[in-house]
Design a protein around this motif. Structure first.
Motif, PDB file in Angstrom:
ATOM      1  N   SER A  86       0.809  -1.270   0.142  1.00 44.75           N
ATOM      2  CA  SER A  86       0.000  -0.117   0.093  1.00 44.75           C
ATOM      3  C   SER A  86       0.852   1.229   0.049  1.00 44.75           C
ATOM      4  O   SER A  86       1.959   1.154   0.895  1.00 44.75           O
ATOM      5  CB  SER A  86      -0.911  -0.063   1.402  1.00 44.75           C
ATOM      6  N   LYS A  87       0.399   2.038  -0.825  1.00 43.33           N
ATOM      7  CA  LYS A  87       1.122   3.410  -0.836  1.00 43.33           C
ATOM      8  C   LYS A  87       0.759   4.516   0.081  1.00 43.33           C
ATOM      9  O   LYS A  87       1.194   5.493   0.218  1.00 43.33           O
ATOM     10  CB  LYS A  87       1.275   3.974  -2.394  1.00 43.33           C
ATOM     11  N   LYS A  88      -0.534   4.207   0.690  1.00 40.14           N
ATOM     12  CA  LYS A  88      -1.507   5.149   1.417  1.00 40.14           C
ATOM     13  C   LYS A  88      -0.430   5.761   2.500  1.00 40.14           C
ATOM     14  O   LYS A  88      -0.423   7.095   2.662  1.00 40.14           O
ATOM     15  CB  LYS A  88      -2.501   4.798   1.728  1.00 40.14           C
ATOM     16  N   PRO A  89       0.268   4.989   3.090  1.00 40.89           N
ATOM     17  CA  PRO A  89       1.169   5.680   4.293  1.00 40.89           C
ATOM     18  C   PRO A  89       2.039   6.429   4.293  1.00 40.89           C
ATOM     19  O   PRO A  89       2.278   7.343   5.018  1.00 40.89           O
ATOM     20  CB  PRO A  89       1.636   4.141   5.247  1.00 40.89           C
ATOM     21  N   ARG A  90       2.615   6.297   3.158  1.00 38.05           N
ATOM     22  CA  ARG A  90       3.933   7.194   2.716  1.00 38.05           C
ATOM     23  C   ARG A  90       3.534   8.416   1.745  1.00 38.05           C
ATOM     24  O   ARG A  90       4.049   9.226   1.637  1.00 38.05           O
ATOM     25  CB  ARG A  90       4.793   6.333   2.051  1.00 38.05           C
ATOM     26  N   HIS A 117      -3.624  -1.258   4.576  1.00 34.46           N
ATOM     27  CA  HIS A 117      -3.101   0.063   4.256  1.00 34.46           C
ATOM     28  C   HIS A 117      -1.960   0.468   5.330  1.00 34.46           C
ATOM     29  O   HIS A 117      -2.156   1.411   5.728  1.00 34.46           O
ATOM     30  CB  HIS A 117      -4.099   0.970   4.306  1.00 34.46           C
ATOM     31  N   CYS A 118      -1.192  -0.362   5.458  1.00 33.09           N
ATOM     32  CA  CYS A 118       0.072  -0.199   6.360  1.00 33.09           C
ATOM     33  C   CYS A 118       1.292  -0.329   5.491  1.00 33.09           C
ATOM     34  O   CYS A 118       1.528  -0.727   4.531  1.00 33.09           O
ATOM     35  CB  CYS A 118      -0.186  -1.223   7.577  1.00 33.09           C
ATOM     36  N   CYS A 119       2.272   0.042   6.405  1.00 33.86           N
ATOM     37  CA  CYS A 119       3.854   0.026   5.958  1.00 33.86           C
ATOM     38  C   CYS A 119       4.309  -1.560   6.064  1.00 33.86           C
ATOM     39  O   CYS A 119       3.646  -2.459   6.735  1.00 33.86           O
ATOM     40  CB  CYS A 119       4.798   0.908   6.482  1.00 33.86           C
ATOM     41  N   THR A 120       5.487  -1.949   5.478  1.00 33.10           N
ATOM     42  CA  THR A 120       6.241  -2.992   5.969  1.00 33.10           C
ATOM     43  C   THR A 120       7.502  -2.596   6.459  1.00 33.10           C
ATOM     44  O   THR A 120       7.926  -1.688   5.903  1.00 33.10           O
ATOM     45  CB  THR A 120       6.481  -4.037   4.833  1.00 33.10           C
TER      46      THR A 120
END
Length: 239
Positions: free
Chosen positions: A23-27, A194-197
């Protein structure tokens, strides 16, 4: 130069696929906008699904394999924090394994998740409050043990959250940290939630920088350890 780029892309297809899936949303969103999105996400359908997905993936049952004397041992800890408690998945095992005079403090950013947690666990030794991992409402060195499960990946930069966990943890206190890893399965989880890794080695370095010593990795089962599945799970100590 073009041939070098092509060669690198050809030799690391998994990295490319992970990048596409994650997901690109966090950044891409400003942090406050993303924070509001996370609240709404877990207040809604995604939060309701955590119970179902926990059963399907086995995490509801596997959580108990982490919180026990042979793994993350909380015996002797009188003040325990469940950071980002969600629907209470880890709280119930903390309550089961903790000393009878221990108190368990739970917080979450989502009011609906807190409501689900309260419905699941009603016990005078357990309290639930709304709080933000980057601004915890607790005094310094208050807890002997903390569980932070699948929360840190909702911070584009993990340092503020880890620094707060280190601040409220007593010296010598222990932290059970569970984080979505930068693997193919981790990227699929990122897409859904919708999180980072996070990279295991980079996260370990950051933990060291904020005063959290990486004691040992933990795994749900031997199969998870062999195939490197289940995300990053580690026990840390406050130095």
């Amino acid at each position: 130069m073009e041939s070098v780029r092509s060669s690198a892309a050809a030799t690391s297809p998994k990295k490319g696929l992970r990048t596409v899936l994650e997901s690109k949303k966090p950044r891409r969103q400003p942090f406050l906008d993303y924070r509001r999105f996370v609240q709404g996400h877990y207040d809604g359908v995604a939060g309701k699904l955590t119970g179902f997905t926990g059963l399907v993936t086995g995490h509801e049952m596997l959580a108990g394999r982490l919180i026990r004397p042979s793994a993350f041992d909380i015996r002797g800890c009188k003040h325990i924090l469940d950071a980002g408690c969600g629907n209470g998945r880890y709280t119930r095992f903390l309550l089961r394994r903790a000393d009878v005079d221990a108190v368990i403090t739970c917080f979450d950013l989502s009011q609906r998740m807190l409501k689900r947690a309260r419905r699941r666990i009603s016990n005078p030794r357990v309290s639930h409050v709304a709080a933000d991992l980057t601004r915890l409402p607790y005094p310094d060195a208050h807890f002997e043990a903390i569980v932070c499960g699948w929360v840190l990946e909702h911070l584009p930069d993990p340092r503020p959250g880890l620094s707060e966990l280190a601040r409220v943890l007593k010296r010598g206190g222990k932290l059970l940290l569970l984080v979505t890893e930068d693997t193919l399965t981790g990227s699929m989880c990122s897409r859904m939630w919708h999180c980072c890794t996070h990279n295991r080695h980079e996260l370990r370095r950051i933990c060291h920088d904020v005063g959290l010593r990486w004691e040992r990795p933990l795994w749900f089962t031997k199969l998870h350890a062999i195939f490197k599945l289940g995300g990053i799970i580690a026990e840390l100590r406050r130095v």
